[in-house]
Design a protein around this motif. Structure first.
Motif, PDB file in Angstrom:
ATOM      1  N   UNK A 144       0.293  -1.106  -0.043  1.00 51.20           N
ATOM      2  CA  UNK A 144       0.012  -0.049  -0.148  1.00 51.20           C
ATOM      3  C   UNK A 144       1.104   1.301   0.287  1.00 51.20           C
ATOM      4  N   UNK A 145       1.673   1.259   0.901  1.00 55.19           N
ATOM      5  CA  UNK A 145       2.898   2.045   0.989  1.00 55.19           C
ATOM      6  C   UNK A 145       3.388   2.225  -0.201  1.00 55.19           C
ATOM      7  N   UNK A 146       4.083   1.498  -0.494  1.00 54.09           N
ATOM      8  CA  UNK A 146       4.744   1.096  -2.160  1.00 54.09           C
ATOM      9  C   UNK A 146       3.416   1.694  -3.143  1.00 54.09           C
ATOM     10  N   UNK A 182      -9.833   7.323  -5.060  1.00 53.27           N
ATOM     11  CA  UNK A 182      -8.480   6.290  -6.394  1.00 53.27           C
ATOM     12  C   UNK A 182      -8.132   5.101  -5.918  1.00 53.27           C
ATOM     13  N   UNK A 183      -7.552   4.378  -5.245  1.00 57.86           N
ATOM     14  CA  UNK A 183      -7.366   3.481  -4.538  1.00 57.86           C
ATOM     15  C   UNK A 183      -8.285   2.606  -5.024  1.00 57.86           C
ATOM     16  N   UNK A 184      -9.674   3.756  -4.291  1.00 59.37           N
ATOM     17  CA  UNK A 184     -10.682   2.963  -3.760  1.00 59.37           C
ATOM     18  C   UNK A 184     -10.817   2.221  -2.363  1.00 59.37           C
ATOM     19  N   UNK A 185     -10.201   2.811  -1.280  1.00 62.50           N
ATOM     20  CA  UNK A 185     -10.321   2.396  -0.182  1.00 62.50           C
ATOM     21  C   UNK A 185      -9.904   3.293   1.025  1.00 62.50           C
ATOM     22  N   UNK A 186     -10.325   2.478   2.606  1.00 64.94           N
ATOM     23  CA  UNK A 186     -11.094   3.424   3.534  1.00 64.94           C
ATOM     24  C   UNK A 186     -10.106   4.982   3.830  1.00 64.94           C
ATOM     25  N   UNK A 187     -10.442   5.857   3.943  1.00 67.54           N
ATOM     26  CA  UNK A 187      -9.748   7.047   4.782  1.00 67.54           C
ATOM     27  C   UNK A 187      -8.544   6.754   5.758  1.00 67.54           C
ATOM     28  N   UNK A 188      -9.295   6.321   6.269  1.00 59.75           N
ATOM     29  CA  UNK A 188      -8.820   5.165   7.651  1.00 59.75           C
ATOM     30  C   UNK A 188      -7.186   4.184   7.100  1.00 59.75           C
ATOM     31  N   UNK A 189      -7.785   3.865   6.188  1.00 59.95           N
ATOM     32  CA  UNK A 189      -6.486   2.549   5.901  1.00 59.95           C
ATOM     33  C   UNK A 189      -5.846   3.968   4.628  1.00 59.95           C
ATOM     34  N   UNK A 244       0.712   7.981   7.608  1.00 59.40           N
ATOM     35  CA  UNK A 244       1.588   8.450   8.837  1.00 59.40           C
ATOM     36  C   UNK A 244       2.525   8.050   8.870  1.00 59.40           C
ATOM     37  N   UNK A 245       2.840   5.900   8.583  1.00 59.18           N
ATOM     38  CA  UNK A 245       4.181   6.388   8.354  1.00 59.18           C
ATOM     39  C   UNK A 245       5.565   7.344   7.128  1.00 59.18           C
ATOM     40  N   UNK A 246       4.785   6.615   6.328  1.00 58.56           N
ATOM     41  CA  UNK A 246       5.755   7.284   5.561  1.00 58.56           C
ATOM     42  C   UNK A 246       6.378   9.350   5.410  1.00 58.56           C
ATOM     43  N   UNK A 247       5.649   9.350   5.913  1.00 63.32           N
ATOM     44  CA  UNK A 247       5.881  10.723   6.132  1.00 63.32           C
ATOM     45  C   UNK A 247       6.546  10.684   7.491  1.00 63.32           C
ATOM     46  N   UNK A 248       6.023   9.798   8.691  1.00 68.65           N
ATOM     47  CA  UNK A 248       7.834   9.284   9.870  1.00 68.65           C
ATOM     48  C   UNK A 248       8.781   8.813   9.466  1.00 68.65           C
ATOM     49  N   UNK A 249       9.208   8.383   8.293  1.00 64.80           N
ATOM     50  CA  UNK A 249       9.975   7.838   7.191  1.00 64.80           C
ATOM     51  C   UNK A 249      10.468   8.782   6.549  1.00 64.80           C
ATOM     52  N   UNK A 250      10.350  10.261   6.188  1.00 68.20           N
ATOM     53  CA  UNK A 250      10.348  11.076   5.559  1.00 68.20           C
ATOM     54  C   UNK A 250      10.417  10.800   3.961  1.00 68.20           C
TER      55      UNK A 250
END
Length: 141
Positions: A35-37, A57-64, A70-76
């Motif tokens: 998902x992150x990729x 666009x990805x047809x998944x929940x806002x929460x997911x 959040x993880x991507x932001x934390x990892x810069x």
């Protein structure tokens, strides 16, 4: 070799799935989820999006999407920037580190596949594979 379209479809799905899993396994960024990729690739290819845009666009929940972002932001790998048209909204932008991660993944997968083709297939088999790629592209039309 099967000539029944359903049998060919089954085998093609199996082989493509196995090939994709093998490519992912050689990736230097194994700690990044699919998902992150996917988010990184979309931001790299299409430019900034909001979390809501990505979810739609990805047809998944806002929460997911929020968890992944959040993880991507934390990892810069991604950063949030104000939307120039609406300061209340935040756009997600891939960082240089995020682009570098995608490049490393692409190169590792490409190198692995190139080595496998060169070492496991004869010249004749490589030519057959090359010809089959045209057929596979036609399936995408």
């Amino acid at each position: 070799m099967a000539s029944d379209p359903a049998a060919i479809a089954d085998e093609l799905q199996f082989v493509v799935g196995a090939l994709v899993r093998r490519q992912r396994a050689v990736s230097p960024a194994a700690a990044v989820t699919l998902s992150q990729v996917s988010i990184l690739k979309r931001l790299d290819r299409d430019g900034p999006y909001t979390v809501a845009d990505l979810a739609r666009l990805d047809k998944i929940t806002h929460q997911s999407i929020t968890v992944s972002v959040t993880s991507l932001v934390e990892r810069s790998l991604v950063r949030r920037v104000p939307d120039p048209h609406d300061q209340r909204r935040k756009l997600l932008v891939i960082t240089a580190d995020g682009q570098r991660l995608l490049t490393e993944r692409r190169e590792a997968g490409h190198d692995n596949l190139t080595d496998a083709i060169a070492s496991r297939l004869s010249r004749t088999e490589q030519a057959h594979l090359s010809g089959a790629l045209g057929l596979l592209r036609r399936l995408l039309d």
